[in-house]
Design a protein around this motif. Structure first.
Motif, PDB file in Angstrom:
ATOM      1  N   ILE A  61       0.848  -1.194   0.000  1.00  0.00           N
ATOM      2  CA  ILE A  61       0.000   0.000   0.000  1.00  0.00           C
ATOM      3  C   ILE A  61       0.887   1.249   0.000  1.00  0.00           C
ATOM      4  O   ILE A  61       0.680   2.178  -0.778  1.00  0.00           O
ATOM      5  N   GLY A  62       1.918   1.224   0.828  1.00  0.00           N
ATOM      6  CA  GLY A  62       2.857   2.352   0.892  1.00  0.00           C
ATOM      7  C   GLY A  62       3.588   2.562  -0.425  1.00  0.00           C
ATOM      8  O   GLY A  62       3.704   3.682  -0.921  1.00  0.00           O
ATOM      9  N   LEU A  63       4.061   1.475  -1.013  1.00  0.00           N
ATOM     10  CA  LEU A  63       4.779   1.578  -2.292  1.00  0.00           C
ATOM     11  C   LEU A  63       3.885   2.171  -3.363  1.00  0.00           C
ATOM     12  O   LEU A  63       4.307   3.014  -4.142  1.00  0.00           O
ATOM     13  N   LEU A  64       2.641   1.719  -3.401  1.00  0.00           N
ATOM     14  CA  LEU A  64       1.719   2.194  -4.439  1.00  0.00           C
ATOM     15  C   LEU A  64       1.392   3.673  -4.270  1.00  0.00           C
ATOM     16  O   LEU A  64       1.224   4.389  -5.243  1.00  0.00           O
ATOM     17  N   LYS A  65       1.336   4.121  -3.034  1.00  0.00           N
ATOM     18  CA  LYS A  65       1.090   5.547  -2.794  1.00  0.00           C
ATOM     19  C   LYS A  65       2.238   6.373  -3.355  1.00  0.00           C
ATOM     20  O   LYS A  65       2.052   7.521  -3.737  1.00  0.00           O
ATOM     21  N   ALA A  66       3.412   5.791  -3.363  1.00  0.00           N
ATOM     22  CA  ALA A  66       4.589   6.544  -3.790  1.00  0.00           C
ATOM     23  C   ALA A  66       4.784   6.550  -5.300  1.00  0.00           C
ATOM     24  O   ALA A  66       5.597   7.301  -5.810  1.00  0.00           O
TER      25      ALA A  66
END
Ligand SMILES: Nc1ncnc2c1ncn2[C@@H]1O[C@H](COP(=O)(O)OP(=O)(O)OP(=O)(O)O)[C@@H](O)[C@H]1O
Ligand SMILES: [Mg+2]
Length: 324
Positions: free
Chosen positions: A256-261
């Motif tokens: 989820i964090g990677l995709l936000k970035a």
């Protein structure tokens, strides 16, 4: 794409032995690759992506060792981990090709690029130098290099980054391997050239029916060419899913964090998509889930027990206690 398996990695562990201690760079990876499928391995810098790629190729540095697990190559089901160096040389290039992260560590600076491609062709096909040189030029043409016969006569330093990367792709695919491993094939290139090179790669994969393992820290480029994505964190796979569903509904907090970035996951960043902190030291990773110091949803169980990678539906597996 058909459903037959071509590579199966089972509980693979590759460690580096250093003066600081044992670096557990790949620490129990299990995944498989089907014929004609393209799989992305995504994760921050230092998550063990290249170590995994080099383990498959058995091109690890002297201080590294595969300490456990298997890498089965189908249809014969030969375990690459246990193959002799001689037998492995035959697999490398002929059945599995690799495009490296840094072109200059791979290209010979004092040899014309056409000859470097021709050498690979001669090695694998046993043809004459004349035939090999002709095929090398044909390959460069197929990689849309203008004036290919002239380019073949140049040395690596006389070529742009994008051209050099095409030469490396030419070498990797010169023998029509069944599997191509591309480790950050476009990271060193500017954005327009990146797109061109990826487009070329995608074309070849489809045309030749090759399977692809694409290693990258950039989830943005993955959507373009990969069927499946494995997210790596600190030497482990934390989530693996079909690309579309991973984008649509990521499950692991790290994913989820990677995709936000996306699209700006910088390698040096200490903050990924609002996830603070850095990946752990792989000499002494945290107990329990390795992501626990950075996870916004951490609870007691995560500190004590490591979550196994569990299949949550047909096309997805996640290693997170929140899912269980
Ligand atoms: N030759 C080596 N000796 C000791 N440790 C190493 C060596 N090569 C890599 N490592 C360590 O192994 C871990 C995984 O490194 P690896 O290069 O596989 O990561 P990566 O995901 O490919 O990173 P990047 O995105 O920067 O290429 C890191 O902690 C790294 O410092
Ligand atoms: Mg790497």
């Amino acid at each position: 794409m058909n459903d037959s398996r071509i590579l199966e990695i089972s509980d693979l562990k590759t460690y580096y032995y250093t003066s600081r201690g044992i670096v557990r760079a790949v620490d129990g990876i299990t995944l498989d690759l089907k014929k004609g499928e393209s799989l992305a391995i995504v994760g921050e810098s230092g998550s063990g992506k290249s170590t995994l790629a080099f383990s498959i190729m058995r091109l690890l540095p002297d201080n590294a060792r595969i300490v456990d697990g298997s890498i089965w190559l189908y249809p014969e089901k030969i375990d690459l981990v246990r193959l002799s160096n001689d037998e492995m040389r035959k697999v490398r290039g002929r059945r599995i090709g690799m495009v490296f992260q840094d072109p200059m560590t791979f290209l010979n600076p004092v040899m014309k690029v056409g000859d470097q491609i021709a050498e690979a062709i001669m090695y694998h096909h046993g043809c004459t130098q004349k035939v090999a040189r002709k095929r090398a030029v044909e390959l460069l043409e197929r990689l849309r290099i203008p004036d290919a016969s002239n380019v073949a006569l140049r040395y690596p330093h006389q070529l742009s980054g994008g051209m050099k990367q095409r030469v490396i792709i030419a070498i990797a695919i010169s023998c029509n391997p069944e599997i191509l491993i591309a480790d950050e094939p476009t990271t060193a290139l500017d954005v327009t050239v990146q797109a061109e090179v990826l487009e070329l790669l995608r074309g070849f994969i489809h045309e030749l029916g090759m399977s692809l393992i694409l290693v990258t820290h950039d989830l943005g480029i993955v959507a373009e060419i990969c069927d499946k994505v494995a997210i790596m964190y600190a030497g482990k796979i934390v989530e693996i899913a079909e690309t579309y569903s991973l984008y649509k509904s990521p499950k692991h907090p790290y994913t989820i964090g990677l995709l936000k970035a996306v699209p700006t996951v910088h390698k040096s960043s200490s903050e990924v998509g609002g996830i603070k902190g850095n990946p752990p030291d792989l000499v002494n990773p945290p107990a329990g889930c390795r992501f626990n110091p950075r996870c916004p949803y951490v609870f007691e169980k995560c500190l004590g027990e490591e979550p196994p990678l569990i299949r949550v539906n047909n096309d997805r597996a996640v290693a997170c206690w929140l899912m269980m």
